[in-house]
Design a protein around this motif. Structure first.
Motif, PDB file in Angstrom:
ATOM      1  N   GLU A 172       0.821  -1.203   0.000  1.00  0.00           N
ATOM      2  CA  GLU A 172       0.000   0.000   0.000  1.00  0.00           C
ATOM      3  C   GLU A 172       0.856   1.256   0.000  1.00  0.00           C
ATOM      4  O   GLU A 172       0.484   2.274  -0.584  1.00  0.00           O
ATOM      5  CB  GLU A 172      -0.925   0.006   1.220  1.00  0.00           C
ATOM      6  CG  GLU A 172      -2.023  -1.049   1.166  1.00  0.00           C
ATOM      7  CD  GLU A 172      -2.966  -0.931   2.349  1.00  0.00           C
ATOM      8  OE1 GLU A 172      -2.852   0.046   3.132  1.00  0.00           O
ATOM      9  OE2 GLU A 172      -3.837  -1.808   2.479  1.00  0.00           O
ATOM     10  N   ARG A 173       1.985   1.203   0.670  1.00  0.00           N
ATOM     11  CA  ARG A 173       2.933   2.324   0.689  1.00  0.00           C
ATOM     12  C   ARG A 173       4.321   1.779   0.361  1.00  0.00           C
ATOM     13  O   ARG A 173       5.140   1.554   1.249  1.00  0.00           O
ATOM     14  CB  ARG A 173       2.921   3.037   2.038  1.00  0.00           C
ATOM     15  CG  ARG A 173       1.645   3.817   2.295  1.00  0.00           C
ATOM     16  CD  ARG A 173       1.707   4.600   3.588  1.00  0.00           C
ATOM     17  NE  ARG A 173       0.549   5.460   3.755  1.00  0.00           N
ATOM     18  CZ  ARG A 173       0.429   6.698   3.273  1.00  0.00           C
ATOM     19  NH1 ARG A 173       1.445   7.219   2.584  1.00  0.00           N
ATOM     20  NH2 ARG A 173      -0.662   7.405   3.465  1.00  0.00           N
ATOM     21  N   PRO A 174       4.600   1.547  -0.909  1.00  0.00           N
ATOM     22  CA  PRO A 174       5.867   0.910  -1.286  1.00  0.00           C
ATOM     23  C   PRO A 174       7.065   1.814  -1.097  1.00  0.00           C
ATOM     24  O   PRO A 174       6.961   3.048  -1.105  1.00  0.00           O
ATOM     25  CB  PRO A 174       5.653   0.610  -2.766  1.00  0.00           C
ATOM     26  CG  PRO A 174       4.718   1.683  -3.234  1.00  0.00           C
ATOM     27  CD  PRO A 174       3.780   1.898  -2.086  1.00  0.00           C
ATOM     28  N   THR A 175       8.221   1.205  -0.919  1.00  0.00           N
ATOM     29  CA  THR A 175       9.487   1.943  -0.959  1.00  0.00           C
ATOM     30  C   THR A 175       9.975   1.918  -2.399  1.00  0.00           C
ATOM     31  O   THR A 175       9.521   1.100  -3.221  1.00  0.00           O
ATOM     32  CB  THR A 175      10.544   1.289  -0.064  1.00  0.00           C
ATOM     33  OG1 THR A 175      10.866  -0.011  -0.586  1.00  0.00           O
ATOM     34  CG2 THR A 175      10.037   1.165   1.363  1.00  0.00           C
ATOM     35  N   TRP A 176      10.920   2.779  -2.712  1.00  0.00           N
ATOM     36  CA  TRP A 176      11.454   2.775  -4.072  1.00  0.00           C
ATOM     37  C   TRP A 176      12.208   1.476  -4.369  1.00  0.00           C
ATOM     38  O   TRP A 176      12.192   0.987  -5.505  1.00  0.00           O
ATOM     39  CB  TRP A 176      12.356   3.985  -4.297  1.00  0.00           C
ATOM     40  CG  TRP A 176      11.585   5.163  -4.814  1.00  0.00           C
ATOM     41  CD1 TRP A 176      11.318   6.328  -4.170  1.00  0.00           C
ATOM     42  CD2 TRP A 176      10.970   5.263  -6.108  1.00  0.00           C
ATOM     43  NE1 TRP A 176      10.567   7.148  -4.975  1.00  0.00           N
ATOM     44  CE2 TRP A 176      10.343   6.533  -6.164  1.00  0.00           C
ATOM     45  CE3 TRP A 176      10.874   4.416  -7.208  1.00  0.00           C
ATOM     46  CZ2 TRP A 176       9.638   6.978  -7.294  1.00  0.00           C
ATOM     47  CZ3 TRP A 176      10.171   4.849  -8.329  1.00  0.00           C
ATOM     48  CH2 TRP A 176       9.571   6.107  -8.373  1.00  0.00           C
ATOM     49  N   GLN A 177      12.840   0.908  -3.371  1.00  0.00           N
ATOM     50  CA  GLN A 177      13.533  -0.357  -3.609  1.00  0.00           C
ATOM     51  C   GLN A 177      12.540  -1.466  -3.927  1.00  0.00           C
ATOM     52  O   GLN A 177      12.798  -2.317  -4.788  1.00  0.00           O
ATOM     53  CB  GLN A 177      14.369  -0.744  -2.397  1.00  0.00           C
ATOM     54  CG  GLN A 177      15.283  -1.951  -2.648  1.00  0.00           C
ATOM     55  CD  GLN A 177      16.184  -1.769  -3.854  1.00  0.00           C
ATOM     56  OE1 GLN A 177      16.948  -0.795  -3.912  1.00  0.00           O
ATOM     57  NE2 GLN A 177      16.113  -2.680  -4.824  1.00  0.00           N
ATOM     58  N   GLN A 178      11.383  -1.478  -3.250  1.00  0.00           N
ATOM     59  CA  GLN A 178      10.355  -2.469  -3.567  1.00  0.00           C
ATOM     60  C   GLN A 178       9.835  -2.280  -4.987  1.00  0.00           C
ATOM     61  O   GLN A 178       9.589  -3.257  -5.710  1.00  0.00           O
ATOM     62  CB  GLN A 178       9.200  -2.354  -2.562  1.00  0.00           C
ATOM     63  CG  GLN A 178       9.552  -2.861  -1.171  1.00  0.00           C
ATOM     64  CD  GLN A 178       8.453  -2.573  -0.154  1.00  0.00           C
ATOM     65  OE1 GLN A 178       7.773  -1.543  -0.224  1.00  0.00           O
ATOM     66  NE2 GLN A 178       8.277  -3.493   0.792  1.00  0.00           N
ATOM     67  N   VAL A 179       9.680  -1.042  -5.391  1.00  0.00           N
ATOM     68  CA  VAL A 179       9.237  -0.763  -6.767  1.00  0.00           C
ATOM     69  C   VAL A 179      10.265  -1.268  -7.767  1.00  0.00           C
ATOM     70  O   VAL A 179       9.919  -1.866  -8.790  1.00  0.00           O
ATOM     71  CB  VAL A 179       8.979   0.744  -6.952  1.00  0.00           C
ATOM     72  CG1 VAL A 179       8.737   1.076  -8.426  1.00  0.00           C
ATOM     73  CG2 VAL A 179       7.792   1.200  -6.115  1.00  0.00           C
ATOM     74  N   VAL A 303       8.468   5.777  -1.199  1.00  0.00           N
ATOM     75  CA  VAL A 303       9.262   6.553  -0.249  1.00  0.00           C
ATOM     76  C   VAL A 303      10.530   5.794   0.136  1.00  0.00           C
ATOM     77  O   VAL A 303      10.701   4.632  -0.196  1.00  0.00           O
ATOM     78  CB  VAL A 303       8.451   6.857   1.030  1.00  0.00           C
ATOM     79  CG1 VAL A 303       7.279   7.767   0.725  1.00  0.00           C
ATOM     80  CG2 VAL A 303       7.958   5.569   1.686  1.00  0.00           C
ATOM     81  N   GLU A 304      11.393   6.487   0.847  1.00  0.00           N
ATOM     82  CA  GLU A 304      12.583   5.886   1.462  1.00  0.00           C
ATOM     83  C   GLU A 304      12.730   6.413   2.892  1.00  0.00           C
ATOM     84  O   GLU A 304      12.514   5.707   3.842  1.00  0.00           O
ATOM     85  CB  GLU A 304      13.832   6.175   0.629  1.00  0.00           C
ATOM     86  CG  GLU A 304      13.935   5.343  -0.641  1.00  0.00           C
ATOM     87  CD  GLU A 304      14.061   3.841  -0.382  1.00  0.00           C
ATOM     88  OE1 GLU A 304      14.819   3.448   0.531  1.00  0.00           O
ATOM     89  OE2 GLU A 304      13.390   3.060  -1.102  1.00  0.00           O
ATOM     90  N   LYS A 305      13.050   7.701   3.031  1.00  0.00           N
ATOM     91  CA  LYS A 305      13.287   8.271   4.360  1.00  0.00           C
ATOM     92  C   LYS A 305      12.155   9.172   4.845  1.00  0.00           C
ATOM     93  O   LYS A 305      12.224   9.674   5.963  1.00  0.00           O
ATOM     94  CB  LYS A 305      14.594   9.070   4.356  1.00  0.00           C
ATOM     95  CG  LYS A 305      15.837   8.227   4.102  1.00  0.00           C
ATOM     96  CD  LYS A 305      17.094   9.085   4.161  1.00  0.00           C
ATOM     97  CE  LYS A 305      18.343   8.241   3.934  1.00  0.00           C
ATOM     98  NZ  LYS A 305      19.580   9.069   4.000  1.00  0.00           N
ATOM     99  N   THR A 306      11.146   9.404   4.042  1.00  0.00           N
ATOM    100  CA  THR A 306      10.037  10.280   4.418  1.00  0.00           C
ATOM    101  C   THR A 306       8.742   9.483   4.484  1.00  0.00           C
ATOM    102  O   THR A 306       8.643   8.386   3.940  1.00  0.00           O
ATOM    103  CB  THR A 306       9.873  11.423   3.404  1.00  0.00           C
ATOM    104  OG1 THR A 306       9.695  10.859   2.092  1.00  0.00           O
ATOM    105  CG2 THR A 306      11.102  12.321   3.397  1.00  0.00           C
ATOM    106  N   ASP A 307       7.739  10.047   5.135  1.00  0.00           N
ATOM    107  CA  ASP A 307       6.445   9.380   5.242  1.00  0.00           C
ATOM    108  C   ASP A 307       5.645   9.467   3.947  1.00  0.00           C
ATOM    109  O   ASP A 307       4.825   8.606   3.651  1.00  0.00           O
ATOM    110  CB  ASP A 307       5.619   9.998   6.384  1.00  0.00           C
ATOM    111  CG  ASP A 307       6.239   9.745   7.746  1.00  0.00           C
ATOM    112  OD1 ASP A 307       6.935   8.715   7.894  1.00  0.00           O
ATOM    113  OD2 ASP A 307       6.055  10.578   8.649  1.00  0.00           O
ATOM    114  N   SER A 308       5.860  10.528   3.195  1.00  0.00           N
ATOM    115  CA  SER A 308       5.185  10.715   1.911  1.00  0.00           C
ATOM    116  C   SER A 308       6.158  11.398   0.966  1.00  0.00           C
ATOM    117  O   SER A 308       7.162  11.975   1.403  1.00  0.00           O
ATOM    118  CB  SER A 308       3.917  11.560   2.075  1.00  0.00           C
ATOM    119  OG  SER A 308       4.237  12.864   2.539  1.00  0.00           O
ATOM    120  N   SER A 309       5.873  11.335  -0.332  1.00  0.00           N
ATOM    121  CA  SER A 309       6.798  11.977  -1.273  1.00  0.00           C
ATOM    122  C   SER A 309       6.101  12.533  -2.511  1.00  0.00           C
ATOM    123  O   SER A 309       6.760  12.986  -3.435  1.00  0.00           O
ATOM    124  CB  SER A 309       7.893  10.991  -1.719  1.00  0.00           C
ATOM    125  OG  SER A 309       7.353   9.964  -2.539  1.00  0.00           O
ATOM    126  N   GLY A 310       4.764  12.496  -2.540  1.00  0.00           N
ATOM    127  CA  GLY A 310       4.056  12.995  -3.711  1.00  0.00           C
ATOM    128  C   GLY A 310       4.211  14.492  -3.884  1.00  0.00           C
ATOM    129  O   GLY A 310       4.328  15.245  -2.912  1.00  0.00           O
TER     130      GLY A 310
END
Length: 517
Positions: A172-179, A303-310
């Motif tokens: 639901e809230r992927p990290t960039w590495q997961q993407v 995201v990586e280090k933040t809660d949101s990034s949009g």
């Protein structure tokens, strides 16, 4: 594996001026007088075309106010608005401006504050406007200078059926590495399909928009809070390398020529399994004739280090401060950005065409949810979670998520994007600095001491006509090597009057730093 010309490269640092142009003393326009005509300059996007079609029948007929529209492509309309508003020429009463322009337009004294109008207009219901939108259109003085027509954030779009075939589940809230891991597994899932599409087309509003959100969540920033350039920081470099490597390994062919439109086409035509971009794209993907309607899933920006990034972006209505018809201008804005207008569009052109992304009530509308149910909630969450004043892990010098909100960023961002897209050789910055034996910005200069000079600096000037006001153009009138003496306390982000051969006198300069080999 797609062949990609986009390559990772160290980015030349360009530390440019902080702060917007000096505020002028533009005169206020009078009331509406007897003239019930207003002139509106706007970008020629589809939502504005719908507005033009509905205005005469539903607004003019009700209010008696005639609206004369001028519509232009985005680049042209920005230039035209800047010219007219900067000179307070009064050719246009209302114009479409974005949250990028609002802070420095307001600081320059080009816009009429709208707080008073919004407070008195109870039917407009200012509290219904999403908080992040209100914040992005509020200047440093705490006043509201524009009202949103429609807004957007960014999120991740993916083919649900393709991931299911590969027995993959999107968080639901992927990290960039997961993407990146999912992109590797779905790359080639269908003939001609790549794992992900990401913008690579040079431009501050193309490649740099999504990339800057990646930089933010990786812990990087363009500038520190005191305007020190950080484009060569480990965090900025890591984010850029990650982005470029992901596109090179699992992205679209011809990435350096791919922008929003190309990636939209790729996902629509089954050439990409995922796409990170604007929430506004969902309407096209879910339109009745879309071949991928019902096949797309939507989740929040990785995201990586933040809660949101949009990111956060809006086309909004601003009123020229010198307008002769501010009251009628507000009546038009109040109608065009109202709940009533959204309902009118939904009933006339279909609910997928509603200029959404600005009001809470839009997302509680049963009619809108019936059409946009697959993406409406993720869009709402993305916009609400956007933090234009705090998009990363460190304090910022100005507002902005996918951009740095100063006029010069349009040029700076595009130049950096060109470096990344072309993979030019690395360039080390040569920042302007005080020599070891020179006093710093806060140190008083000793009597008789010679002024410091800037090594490797360039500057742009604005002329001060004798006995007249500063000429505010929104961009440098000239740039070149600066060899004159710097006043005490001179540093990037400050304006100073200065003398230099070949410049009109007296002049004012903006200190910048150019990359040197």
């Amino acid at each position: 594996m797609p062949v990609l010309t986009l390559r990772a490269a160290r980015i030349p640092v360009v530390a440019l001026t902080a702060g917007a142009l000096l505020t002028g003393c533009a005169g206020m326009g009078g009331g509406s007088s007897g003239d019930k005509t207003i002139n509106v300059l706007m970008v020629n996007n589809p939502q504005m075309v719908d507005l033009q079609k509905l205005t005469k029948k539903y607004f003019t007929k009700k209010t008696g106010i005639t609206v004369r529209f001028t519509m232009m492509p985005e680049n042209e309309v920005r230039d035209k608005i800047s010219q007219d508003f900067a000179n307070q020429a009064r050719q246009y009463d209302v114009a479409t401006i974005s949250n990028f322009e609002v802070p420095f337009y307001a600081k320059n004294g080009w816009l009429l504050p709208l707080d008073g109008y919004a407070a008195k207009d109870k039917a407009f219901d200012q509290k219904d406007v999403l908080p992040s939108m209100r914040q992005s259109l509020t200047a440093e003085d705490g006043k509201l200078y524009a009202e949103p027509f429609y807004g957007e954030s960014s999120f991740l779009m993916y083919r649900k059926d393709i991931l299911a075939e590969k027995h993959l589940k999107m968080p639901e809230r992927p990290t960039w590495q997961q993407v990146a891991d999912i992109a590797a597994k779905v790359d080639g899932a269908r003939k001609g399909m790549n794992g992900i599409c990401l913008r690579g087309l040079p431009g501050w509003g193309e490649l740099m928009a999504p990339l800057t959100t990646v930089v933010n969540t990786f812990g990087g920033t363009w500038f520190t809070k005191d305007w020190k350039a950080r484009l060569d920081s480990p965090e900025f470099t890591k984010a850029t390398k990650f982005y470029v490597d992901l596109v090179r390994k699992h992205g679209e062919a011809g990435a350096a020529q791919s922008g929003f439109a190309e990636c939209l086409n790729n996902l629509t035509q089954g050439k990409s399994a995922m796409w990170y971009d604007a929430t506004s794209a969902a309407g096209s993907l879910e339109s009745p004739k879309s071949p991928v309607k019902g096949k797309i899933g939507y989740v929040q920006a990785p995201v990586e280090k933040t809660d949101s990034s949009g990111w956060l972006y809006t086309w909004a209505w601003g009123v020229q401060k010198a307008s002769r018809h501010p009251d009628n201008a507000w009546k038009f804005i109040s109608w065009a950005s109202s709940k009533e207008y959204e309902s009118l569009v939904g009933k006339t052109f279909g609910w997928s065409n509603v200029p959404a992304g600005k009001r809470s009530s839009t997302y509680s509308s049963a009619e809108y949810r019936d059409t946009a149910g697959s993406f409406s909630e993720e869009t709402r969450k993305a916009i609400l979670s956007a933090k234009p004043r705090d998009p990363g892990v460190q304090p910022r010098p100005t507002i902005g998520i996918q951009f740095v909100d100063i006029p010069e960023f349009a040029d700076l961002g595009t130049k950096v994007a060109q470096e990344i897209s072309a993979g030019r050789p690395p360039v080390r910055p040569s920042p302007a600095r005080h020599a070891p034996d020179e006093p710093g910005p806060s140190t008083p200069r000793q009597p008789g001491a010679s002024p410091p000079r800037a090594a490797g600096a360039v500057a742009c000037w604005e002329q001060h006509p004798s006995g007249g006001r500063r000429r505010r153009t929104g961009r440098c009138q000239q740039a070149g090597p600066f060899t004159g003496g710097l006043p005490p306390g001179a540093r990037p982000g400050r304006r100073h009057q200065v003398a230099q051969d070949g410049w009109p006198q007296p002049s004012e300069f903006l200190l910048m730093v150019s990359p040197l080999a």
